[in-house]
Design a protein around this motif. Structure first.
Motif, PDB file in Angstrom:
ATOM      1  N   THR A  36      -5.746 -38.166   7.732  1.00  0.00           N
ATOM      2  CA  THR A  36      -6.268 -39.169   6.809  1.00  0.00           C
ATOM      3  C   THR A  36      -7.785 -39.209   6.906  1.00  0.00           C
ATOM      4  N   LYS A  37      -8.384 -39.854   5.952  1.00  0.00           N
ATOM      5  CA  LYS A  37      -9.846 -39.970   5.953  1.00  0.00           C
ATOM      6  C   LYS A  37     -10.329 -40.876   7.083  1.00  0.00           C
ATOM      7  N   ASN A  38      -9.500 -41.825   7.477  1.00  0.00           N
ATOM      8  CA  ASN A  38      -9.851 -42.739   8.555  1.00  0.00           C
ATOM      9  C   ASN A  38      -9.518 -42.079   9.892  1.00  0.00           C
ATOM     10  N   VAL A  39     -10.533 -41.565  10.560  1.00  0.00           N
ATOM     11  CA  VAL A  39     -10.356 -40.787  11.787  1.00  0.00           C
ATOM     12  C   VAL A  39      -9.730 -41.617  12.901  1.00  0.00           C
ATOM     13  N   SER A  40     -10.063 -42.890  12.996  1.00  0.00           N
ATOM     14  CA  SER A  40      -9.517 -43.713  14.081  1.00  0.00           C
ATOM     15  C   SER A  40      -7.998 -43.867  13.972  1.00  0.00           C
ATOM     16  N   GLU A  41      -7.450 -43.732  12.772  1.00  0.00           N
ATOM     17  CA  GLU A  41      -5.998 -43.825  12.579  1.00  0.00           C
ATOM     18  C   GLU A  41      -5.283 -42.529  12.936  1.00  0.00           C
ATOM     19  N   SER A  42      -5.988 -41.400  12.825  1.00  0.00           N
ATOM     20  CA  SER A  42      -5.316 -40.108  13.019  1.00  0.00           C
ATOM     21  C   SER A  42      -6.232 -39.115  13.733  1.00  0.00           C
ATOM     22  N   PHE A  43      -6.848 -39.568  14.823  1.00  0.00           N
ATOM     23  CA  PHE A  43      -7.859 -38.771  15.510  1.00  0.00           C
ATOM     24  C   PHE A  43      -7.354 -37.382  15.895  1.00  0.00           C
ATOM     25  N   ASN A  44      -6.230 -37.307  16.581  1.00  0.00           N
ATOM     26  CA  ASN A  44      -5.726 -36.012  17.042  1.00  0.00           C
ATOM     27  C   ASN A  44      -5.378 -35.100  15.878  1.00  0.00           C
ATOM     28  N   TYR A  45      -4.790 -35.651  14.831  1.00  0.00           N
ATOM     29  CA  TYR A  45      -4.441 -34.843  13.655  1.00  0.00           C
ATOM     30  C   TYR A  45      -5.697 -34.301  12.968  1.00  0.00           C
ATOM     31  N   VAL A  46      -6.690 -35.163  12.823  1.00  0.00           N
ATOM     32  CA  VAL A  46      -7.944 -34.745  12.189  1.00  0.00           C
ATOM     33  C   VAL A  46      -8.648 -33.693  13.051  1.00  0.00           C
ATOM     34  N   SER A  47      -8.679 -33.914  14.343  1.00  0.00           N
ATOM     35  CA  SER A  47      -9.314 -32.961  15.247  1.00  0.00           C
ATOM     36  C   SER A  47      -8.641 -31.588  15.155  1.00  0.00           C
ATOM     37  N   ASP A  48      -7.328 -31.551  15.222  1.00  0.00           N
ATOM     38  CA  ASP A  48      -6.592 -30.288  15.109  1.00  0.00           C
ATOM     39  C   ASP A  48      -6.803 -29.632  13.753  1.00  0.00           C
ATOM     40  N   PHE A  49      -6.816 -30.439  12.704  1.00  0.00           N
ATOM     41  CA  PHE A  49      -6.988 -29.917  11.346  1.00  0.00           C
ATOM     42  C   PHE A  49      -8.375 -29.307  11.166  1.00  0.00           C
ATOM     43  N   LEU A  50      -9.407 -29.964  11.673  1.00  0.00           N
ATOM     44  CA  LEU A  50     -10.767 -29.428  11.561  1.00  0.00           C
ATOM     45  C   LEU A  50     -10.919 -28.138  12.362  1.00  0.00           C
ATOM     46  N   LYS A  51     -10.301 -28.064  13.530  1.00  0.00           N
ATOM     47  CA  LYS A  51     -10.323 -26.818  14.301  1.00  0.00           C
ATOM     48  C   LYS A  51      -9.614 -25.707  13.538  1.00  0.00           C
ATOM     49  N   PHE A  52      -8.460 -26.023  12.981  1.00  0.00           N
ATOM     50  CA  PHE A  52      -7.666 -25.054  12.221  1.00  0.00           C
ATOM     51  C   PHE A  52      -8.446 -24.513  11.025  1.00  0.00           C
ATOM     52  N   THR A  53      -9.049 -25.399  10.250  1.00  0.00           N
ATOM     53  CA  THR A  53      -9.782 -24.946   9.066  1.00  0.00           C
ATOM     54  C   THR A  53     -11.048 -24.174   9.450  1.00  0.00           C
ATOM     55  N   THR A  54     -11.729 -24.604  10.503  1.00  0.00           N
ATOM     56  CA  THR A  54     -12.927 -23.885  10.950  1.00  0.00           C
ATOM     57  C   THR A  54     -12.571 -22.474  11.397  1.00  0.00           C
ATOM     58  N   GLU A  55     -11.516 -22.347  12.199  1.00  0.00           N
ATOM     59  CA  GLU A  55     -11.092 -21.026  12.655  1.00  0.00           C
ATOM     60  C   GLU A  55     -10.684 -20.151  11.474  1.00  0.00           C
ATOM     61  N   GLY A  56     -10.000 -20.725  10.510  1.00  0.00           N
ATOM     62  CA  GLY A  56      -9.595 -19.966   9.326  1.00  0.00           C
ATOM     63  C   GLY A  56     -10.781 -19.456   8.539  1.00  0.00           C
ATOM     64  N   TYR A  57     -11.764 -20.301   8.333  1.00  0.00           N
ATOM     65  CA  TYR A  57     -12.944 -19.870   7.577  1.00  0.00           C
ATOM     66  C   TYR A  57     -13.764 -18.832   8.341  1.00  0.00           C
ATOM     67  N   VAL A  58     -13.831 -18.943   9.669  1.00  0.00           N
ATOM     68  CA  VAL A  58     -14.552 -17.936  10.460  1.00  0.00           C
ATOM     69  C   VAL A  58     -13.835 -16.590  10.360  1.00  0.00           C
ATOM     70  N   ILE A  59     -12.517 -16.605  10.423  1.00  0.00           N
ATOM     71  CA  ILE A  59     -11.749 -15.360  10.290  1.00  0.00           C
ATOM     72  C   ILE A  59     -11.963 -14.744   8.914  1.00  0.00           C
ATOM     73  N   LEU A  60     -11.918 -15.558   7.868  1.00  0.00           N
ATOM     74  CA  LEU A  60     -12.158 -15.039   6.518  1.00  0.00           C
ATOM     75  C   LEU A  60     -13.567 -14.476   6.371  1.00  0.00           C
ATOM     76  N   PHE A  61     -14.534 -15.128   6.979  1.00  0.00           N
ATOM     77  CA  PHE A  61     -15.912 -14.652   6.931  1.00  0.00           C
ATOM     78  C   PHE A  61     -16.023 -13.301   7.635  1.00  0.00           C
ATOM     79  N   ALA A  62     -15.375 -13.177   8.812  1.00  0.00           N
ATOM     80  CA  ALA A  62     -15.396 -11.911   9.551  1.00  0.00           C
ATOM     81  C   ALA A  62     -14.721 -10.810   8.740  1.00  0.00           C
ATOM     82  N   MET A  63     -13.606 -11.123   8.099  1.00  0.00           N
ATOM     83  CA  MET A  63     -12.915 -10.130   7.271  1.00  0.00           C
ATOM     84  C   MET A  63     -13.805  -9.693   6.112  1.00  0.00           C
ATOM     85  N   ASP A  64     -14.545 -10.615   5.537  1.00  0.00           N
ATOM     86  CA  ASP A  64     -15.450 -10.287   4.442  1.00  0.00           C
ATOM     87  C   ASP A  64     -16.569  -9.355   4.924  1.00  0.00           C
ATOM     88  N   ILE A  65     -17.135  -9.645   6.085  1.00  0.00           N
ATOM     89  CA  ILE A  65     -18.202  -8.808   6.642  1.00  0.00           C
ATOM     90  C   ILE A  65     -17.690  -7.392   6.893  1.00  0.00           C
TER      91      ILE A  65
END
Length: 106
Positions: A36-65
């Motif tokens: 959810t947008k409210n981090v205090s309500e779903s801190f662990n979910y938001v943290s995991d989701f941001l890690k997941f999306t960051t790792e995905g975008y880094v992998i896509l960037f590496a594949m592009d390079i």
């Protein structure tokens, strides 16, 4: 938590649900309904989701390079460490913004 809340306030918008690649769109695609947008309500979910999306975008960037179309493609070079260093440098150079060091006038 404050930094994550600022990030979600800026980048997580329900109006972007149909815009491919946005955090809200990715939340829906990967069925992460607990995020959810409210981090205090779903801190662990938001943290995991941001890690997941960051790792995905880094992998896509590496594949592009590396001009890779598929993650199962084999890299045509025996020196994997050299390639990893090259790709890492490219990603950091592209993503990291240089800080202008300007002397303040008194």
């Amino acid at each position: 938590m404050i930094l994550m809340q600022d990030l979600m306030d800026k980048l997580f918008d329900g109006r972007s649900a149909m815009d491919k690649g946005t955090l809200f769109h990715l939340r829906n695609v990967f069925n992460q309904r607990s995020v959810t947008k409210n981090v205090s309500e779903s801190f662990n979910y938001v943290s995991d989701f941001l890690k997941f999306t960051t790792e995905g975008y880094v992998i896509l960037f590496a594949m592009d390079i590396l001009h890779m179309e598929d993650m199962n493609e084999d890299i045509q070079n025996d020196d994997k460490e050299e390639i990893l260093n090259f790709v890492s440098e490219k990603i950091v150079d592209k993503v990291w913004r240089e800080i202008d060091m300007v002397a303040k006038e008194s």
